[in-house]
Enzyme design. Structure first.
Site, PDB file in Angstrom:
ATOM      1  N   ARG A   1       0.806  -1.226   0.000  1.00  0.00           N
ATOM      2  CA  ARG A   1       0.000   0.000   0.000  1.00  0.00           C
ATOM      3  C   ARG A   1       0.844   1.283   0.000  1.00  0.00           C
ATOM      4  NH1 ARG A   1      -2.928  -3.952   2.546  1.00  0.00           N
ATOM      5  NH2 ARG A   1      -1.883  -3.546   4.513  1.00  0.00           N
TER       6      ARG A   1
ATOM      7  N   GLU B   1       1.721  -6.131  12.540  1.00  0.00           N
ATOM      8  CA  GLU B   1       0.684  -6.186  13.564  1.00  0.00           C
ATOM      9  C   GLU B   1      -0.005  -7.554  13.469  1.00  0.00           C
ATOM     10  OE1 GLU B   1      -2.273  -3.226  12.952  1.00  0.00           O
ATOM     11  OE2 GLU B   1      -3.209  -3.503  14.905  1.00  0.00           O
TER      12      GLU B   1
HETATM   13  P1  AMP Z   1       3.768  -2.343  11.134  1.00  0.00           P
HETATM   14  O1  AMP Z   1       5.000  -3.004  10.608  1.00  0.00           O
HETATM   15  O2  AMP Z   1       3.188  -3.057  12.327  1.00  0.00           O
HETATM   16  O3  AMP Z   1       3.974  -0.865  11.405  1.00  0.00           O
HETATM   17  O4  AMP Z   1       2.639  -2.496  10.027  1.00  0.00           O
HETATM   18  C1  AMP Z   1       2.536  -1.589   8.984  1.00  0.00           C
HETATM   19  C2  AMP Z   1       2.178  -2.253   7.695  1.00  0.00           C
HETATM   20  O5  AMP Z   1       1.091  -3.139   7.833  1.00  0.00           O
HETATM   21  C3  AMP Z   1       1.760  -1.229   6.669  1.00  0.00           C
HETATM   22  O6  AMP Z   1       2.321  -1.617   5.419  1.00  0.00           O
HETATM   23  C4  AMP Z   1       0.260  -1.290   6.644  1.00  0.00           C
HETATM   24  O7  AMP Z   1      -0.229  -1.242   5.329  1.00  0.00           O
HETATM   25  C5  AMP Z   1      -0.097  -2.612   7.291  1.00  0.00           C
HETATM   26  N1  AMP Z   1      -1.043  -2.501   8.412  1.00  0.00           N
HETATM   27  C6  AMP Z   1      -0.797  -2.849   9.701  1.00  0.00           C
HETATM   28  N2  AMP Z   1      -1.859  -2.659  10.479  1.00  0.00           N
HETATM   29  C7  AMP Z   1      -2.812  -2.146   9.684  1.00  0.00           C
HETATM   30  C8  AMP Z   1      -4.158  -1.704   9.922  1.00  0.00           C
HETATM   31  N3  AMP Z   1      -4.715  -1.747  11.126  1.00  0.00           N
HETATM   32  N4  AMP Z   1      -4.856  -1.197   8.859  1.00  0.00           N
HETATM   33  C9  AMP Z   1      -4.280  -1.141   7.632  1.00  0.00           C
HETATM   34  N5  AMP Z   1      -3.037  -1.548   7.351  1.00  0.00           N
HETATM   35  C10 AMP Z   1      -2.290  -2.047   8.359  1.00  0.00           C
END
Ligand code: AMP
Length: 171
Positions: A59, A96
């Site tokens: 994204r 996450e």
């Molecule tokens: P993180 O590595 O935990 O910061 O996760 C970020 C990545 O996961 C990004 O590329 C986001 O597109 C996706 N992502 C994680 N949690 C969400 C969420 N609640 N809604 C949308 N995209 C998420």
């Protein structure tokens, strides 16, 4: 900013129970929403002499190339393992909701280039931290990391200690 938040669709329990997914496709399909986001990021970085905008699969790809175009820089994709055809470096990261490996072409960044990293959202910060690590490994300078959405409760910025972080919308 409230107007932009209204354009983001919040989908409960996607991709698995307990996750509230911030769906930016509803913002992207709104011409004024799309303009506001890309223009906002452009204003933030147009005086910063950026050499490369790095977008994170998948994204981050929605935003990084348009921003790179506006900033008159090149765009570099960071992809999930196995997608890039030439020689790569890699970094593992936790999401996450899962765990994975990211890759980047070895020749994508030149020594001392000023790099802006872009993703749609920062949750735990693992994805962004892994990307910053690869950019530095290639000799790039991480000028900043920019996100449309930051989930503040997850404190992802803690993993990006020492880096400049910009989030357009905080939840
Ligand atoms: P993180 O590595 O935990 O910061 O996760 C970020 C990545 O996961 C990004 O590329 C986001 O597109 C996706 N992502 C994680 N949690 C969400 C969420 N609640 N809604 C949308 N995209 C998420």
């Amino acid at each position: 900013m409230e107007e932009l938040k209204r354009l983001i669709r919040e989908v409960p329990d996607f991709p698995k129970p307990g996750i509230l997914f911030y769906d930016l496709t509803t913002l992207l399909m709104d011409k004024s929403g799309l303009q506001k986001v890309i223009d906002g990021l452009t204003e933030e970085y147009q005086e910063q002499s950026i050499d490369k905008v790095v977008g994170i699969e998948s994204r981050g790809f929605f935003f990084a190339p348009s921003l790179a175009y506006n900033l008159n820089t090149g765009f570099v994709p960071v992809r999930k393992k196995g997608k890039l055809p030439a020689e790569t470096i890699s970094a593992s990261y936790e999401l996450e909701y899962g765990e994975d490996i990211l890759e980047m072409h070895k020749d994508a960044i030149q020594q001392d280039q000023r790099v802006l990293i872009v993703d749609d959202l920062i949750a735990t910060g693992g994805t962004a931290a892994a990307t910053a690590q690869m950019v530095r490994q290639l000799g790039g300078e991480v000028v900043a990391l920019a996100f449309i959405v930051e989930l503040e409760a997850l404190n992802g910025v803690a993993k990006l200690d020492g880096y400049e972080v910009f989030s357009m919308l905080k939840y």
